[in-house]
Design a protein around this motif. Sequence first.
Motif, PDB file in Angstrom:
ATOM      1  N   GLY A 138       1.110  -1.506  -0.179  1.00 35.62           N
ATOM      2  CA  GLY A 138      -0.248  -0.282   0.007  1.00 35.62           C
ATOM      3  C   GLY A 138       1.054   1.248  -0.019  1.00 35.62           C
ATOM      4  N   LYS A 139       2.380   0.924  -0.055  1.00 32.67           N
ATOM      5  CA  LYS A 139       2.917   1.980   0.211  1.00 32.67           C
ATOM      6  C   LYS A 139       3.372   3.028  -1.001  1.00 32.67           C
ATOM      7  CE  LYS A 139       5.388   0.932   4.474  1.00 32.67           C
ATOM      8  NZ  LYS A 139       6.333   1.300   5.301  1.00 32.67           N
ATOM      9  N   LYS A 140       3.412   4.241  -1.580  1.00 30.84           N
ATOM     10  CA  LYS A 140       4.040   4.801  -2.982  1.00 30.84           C
ATOM     11  C   LYS A 140       5.534   5.185  -2.757  1.00 30.84           C
ATOM     12  CE  LYS A 140      -0.894   5.307  -4.648  1.00 30.84           C
ATOM     13  NZ  LYS A 140      -1.989   5.686  -4.892  1.00 30.84           N
ATOM     14  N   ASN A 141       5.947   5.156  -3.788  1.00 30.95           N
ATOM     15  CA  ASN A 141       7.087   6.211  -3.850  1.00 30.95           C
ATOM     16  C   ASN A 141       7.494   6.268  -2.654  1.00 30.95           C
ATOM     17  OD1 ASN A 141       6.662   5.621  -6.636  1.00 30.95           O
ATOM     18  ND2 ASN A 141       5.739   7.575  -6.774  1.00 30.95           N
ATOM     19  N   VAL A 142       8.276   5.186  -2.176  1.00 37.37           N
ATOM     20  CA  VAL A 142       8.997   5.567  -0.411  1.00 37.37           C
ATOM     21  C   VAL A 142       9.973   5.661  -1.032  1.00 37.37           C
ATOM     22  CG1 VAL A 142       9.173   4.732   1.497  1.00 37.37           C
ATOM     23  CG2 VAL A 142       7.486   4.155   0.484  1.00 37.37           C
ATOM     24  N   PHE A 143      10.522   6.775  -1.225  1.00 39.84           N
ATOM     25  CA  PHE A 143      11.672   7.196  -1.177  1.00 39.84           C
ATOM     26  C   PHE A 143      12.806   8.074  -0.153  1.00 39.84           C
ATOM     27  CE2 PHE A 143       9.761   6.961  -5.278  1.00 39.84           C
ATOM     28  CZ  PHE A 143      10.918   5.414  -6.019  1.00 39.84           C
ATOM     29  N   ARG A 144      13.609   7.979   0.204  1.00 42.54           N
ATOM     30  CA  ARG A 144      14.234   9.293   1.388  1.00 42.54           C
ATOM     31  C   ARG A 144      14.366  10.757   0.639  1.00 42.54           C
ATOM     32  NH1 ARG A 144      19.272  10.107   0.089  1.00 42.54           N
ATOM     33  NH2 ARG A 144      20.678   8.216  -1.323  1.00 42.54           N
ATOM     34  N   ASP A 145      15.124  12.141   1.334  1.00 44.74           N
ATOM     35  CA  ASP A 145      15.893  13.154   0.746  1.00 44.74           C
ATOM     36  C   ASP A 145      16.625  12.731   0.016  1.00 44.74           C
ATOM     37  OD1 ASP A 145      13.018  13.798   1.328  1.00 44.74           O
ATOM     38  OD2 ASP A 145      13.357  14.926   2.996  1.00 44.74           O
ATOM     39  N   ASP A 146      16.579  12.963  -1.223  1.00 44.97           N
ATOM     40  CA  ASP A 146      18.200  13.077  -1.918  1.00 44.97           C
ATOM     41  C   ASP A 146      19.155  14.641  -1.245  1.00 44.97           C
ATOM     42  OD1 ASP A 146      20.119  12.215  -3.888  1.00 44.97           O
ATOM     43  OD2 ASP A 146      19.785  13.141  -5.278  1.00 44.97           O
ATOM     44  N   ASP A 147      19.480  14.098  -0.079  1.00 43.53           N
ATOM     45  CA  ASP A 147      20.325  14.730   0.348  1.00 43.53           C
ATOM     46  C   ASP A 147      21.639  14.828  -0.024  1.00 43.53           C
ATOM     47  OD1 ASP A 147      18.792  15.824   1.785  1.00 43.53           O
ATOM     48  OD2 ASP A 147      18.296  14.622   3.803  1.00 43.53           O
ATOM     49  N   VAL A 148      22.505  16.059  -0.545  1.00 42.18           N
ATOM     50  CA  VAL A 148      23.633  16.005  -0.477  1.00 42.18           C
ATOM     51  C   VAL A 148      24.830  15.738   1.090  1.00 42.18           C
ATOM     52  CG1 VAL A 148      26.046  17.541  -1.692  1.00 42.18           C
ATOM     53  CG2 VAL A 148      23.564  17.501  -1.887  1.00 42.18           C
ATOM     54  N   GLY A 149      25.380  14.964   0.473  1.00 37.27           N
ATOM     55  CA  GLY A 149      26.230  14.422   2.227  1.00 37.27           C
ATOM     56  C   GLY A 149      27.616  14.194   1.775  1.00 37.27           C
ATOM     57  N   GLU A 150      28.178  14.468   2.474  1.00 32.09           N
ATOM     58  CA  GLU A 150      30.017  14.418   2.636  1.00 32.09           C
ATOM     59  C   GLU A 150      30.037  12.709   1.509  1.00 32.09           C
ATOM     60  OE1 GLU A 150      33.978  13.606   5.086  1.00 32.09           O
ATOM     61  OE2 GLU A 150      32.109  15.149   6.145  1.00 32.09           O
ATOM     62  N   SER A 151      31.098  12.629  -0.057  1.00 28.04           N
ATOM     63  CA  SER A 151      31.551  11.969  -0.550  1.00 28.04           C
ATOM     64  C   SER A 151      32.859  10.963   0.346  1.00 28.04           C
ATOM     65  CB  SER A 151      31.749  12.275  -1.215  1.00 28.04           C
ATOM     66  OG  SER A 151      30.520  12.591  -2.040  1.00 28.04           O
ATOM     67  N   MET A 152      33.714   9.727  -0.025  1.00 28.36           N
ATOM     68  CA  MET A 152      34.447   9.955   0.559  1.00 28.36           C
ATOM     69  C   MET A 152      35.842  10.183  -0.715  1.00 28.36           C
ATOM     70  SD  MET A 152      34.419   5.538  -1.189  1.00 28.36           S
ATOM     71  CE  MET A 152      33.419   4.934  -0.045  1.00 28.36           C
ATOM     72  N   SER A 153      36.590  10.798  -0.165  1.00 31.75           N
ATOM     73  CA  SER A 153      38.218  10.966  -1.046  1.00 31.75           C
ATOM     74  C   SER A 153      38.389   9.816  -2.783  1.00 31.75           C
ATOM     75  CB  SER A 153      39.133  12.002  -0.746  1.00 31.75           C
ATOM     76  OG  SER A 153      39.909  10.630  -0.599  1.00 31.75           O
ATOM     77  N   GLN A 154      38.397  11.078  -3.505  1.00 35.03           N
ATOM     78  CA  GLN A 154      38.934   9.916  -4.654  1.00 35.03           C
ATOM     79  C   GLN A 154      40.072   8.592  -4.251  1.00 35.03           C
ATOM     80  OE1 GLN A 154      40.890  12.605  -7.769  1.00 35.03           O
ATOM     81  NE2 GLN A 154      40.473  10.262  -8.864  1.00 35.03           N
ATOM     82  N   GLU A 155      40.928   9.245  -3.822  1.00 35.52           N
ATOM     83  CA  GLU A 155      41.871   8.681  -2.612  1.00 35.52           C
ATOM     84  C   GLU A 155      41.192   7.286  -2.360  1.00 35.52           C
ATOM     85  OE1 GLU A 155      44.958   8.632   0.682  1.00 35.52           O
ATOM     86  OE2 GLU A 155      46.231  10.126  -0.880  1.00 35.52           O
ATOM     87  N   THR A 156      40.440   7.111  -1.621  1.00 31.46           N
ATOM     88  CA  THR A 156      39.774   6.131  -0.469  1.00 31.46           C
ATOM     89  C   THR A 156      38.981   5.467  -1.664  1.00 31.46           C
ATOM     90  OG1 THR A 156      39.728   7.743   1.438  1.00 31.46           O
ATOM     91  CG2 THR A 156      37.911   5.561   1.426  1.00 31.46           C
ATOM     92  N   ALA A 157      38.299   5.986  -2.388  1.00 29.52           N
ATOM     93  CA  ALA A 157      37.286   5.269  -3.449  1.00 29.52           C
ATOM     94  C   ALA A 157      38.603   4.502  -4.171  1.00 29.52           C
ATOM     95  CB  ALA A 157      36.645   6.004  -4.451  1.00 29.52           C
ATOM     96  N   LEU A 158      39.336   4.535  -4.364  1.00 27.97           N
ATOM     97  CA  LEU A 158      40.782   3.523  -5.596  1.00 27.97           C
ATOM     98  C   LEU A 158      41.382   2.953  -4.932  1.00 27.97           C
ATOM     99  CD1 LEU A 158      41.981   6.422  -7.656  1.00 27.97           C
ATOM    100  CD2 LEU A 158      40.486   5.292  -8.535  1.00 27.97           C
TER     101      LEU A 158
END
Length: 98
Positions: A60-80
């Motif tokens: 019975g729920k429709k389009n239950v999405f979280r807010d698309d909030d900008v947050g802190e991302s991991m650094s390129q170095e951490t990702a790689l």
Amino acid sequence: MANEKITEEEVESISSFARISLDDDEIEDLVPQLNEILDYFDKIDEADTEGVEPLFGVHGKKNVFRDDDVGESMSQETALQNAEKTEDGYFKSPRVRD
């Protein structure tokens, strides 16, 4: 099966598109199995659905999405850091060939 919907040639063609290697015995086994699945769809199509509202979800729920909030991302170095190969600060992967 009296009314084959899928032929051996079609299974071969589909397996080629999907890049799945099938031998003749596998193709021969798949044809009746796939046609049986399609027969089930025909039986479902015979069901009387007059007056039945479409059901898009059971909870019975429709389009239950979280807010698309900008947050802190991991650094390129951490990702790689665990990447097997990198080049110029990017992931490097094998070349994709046709």
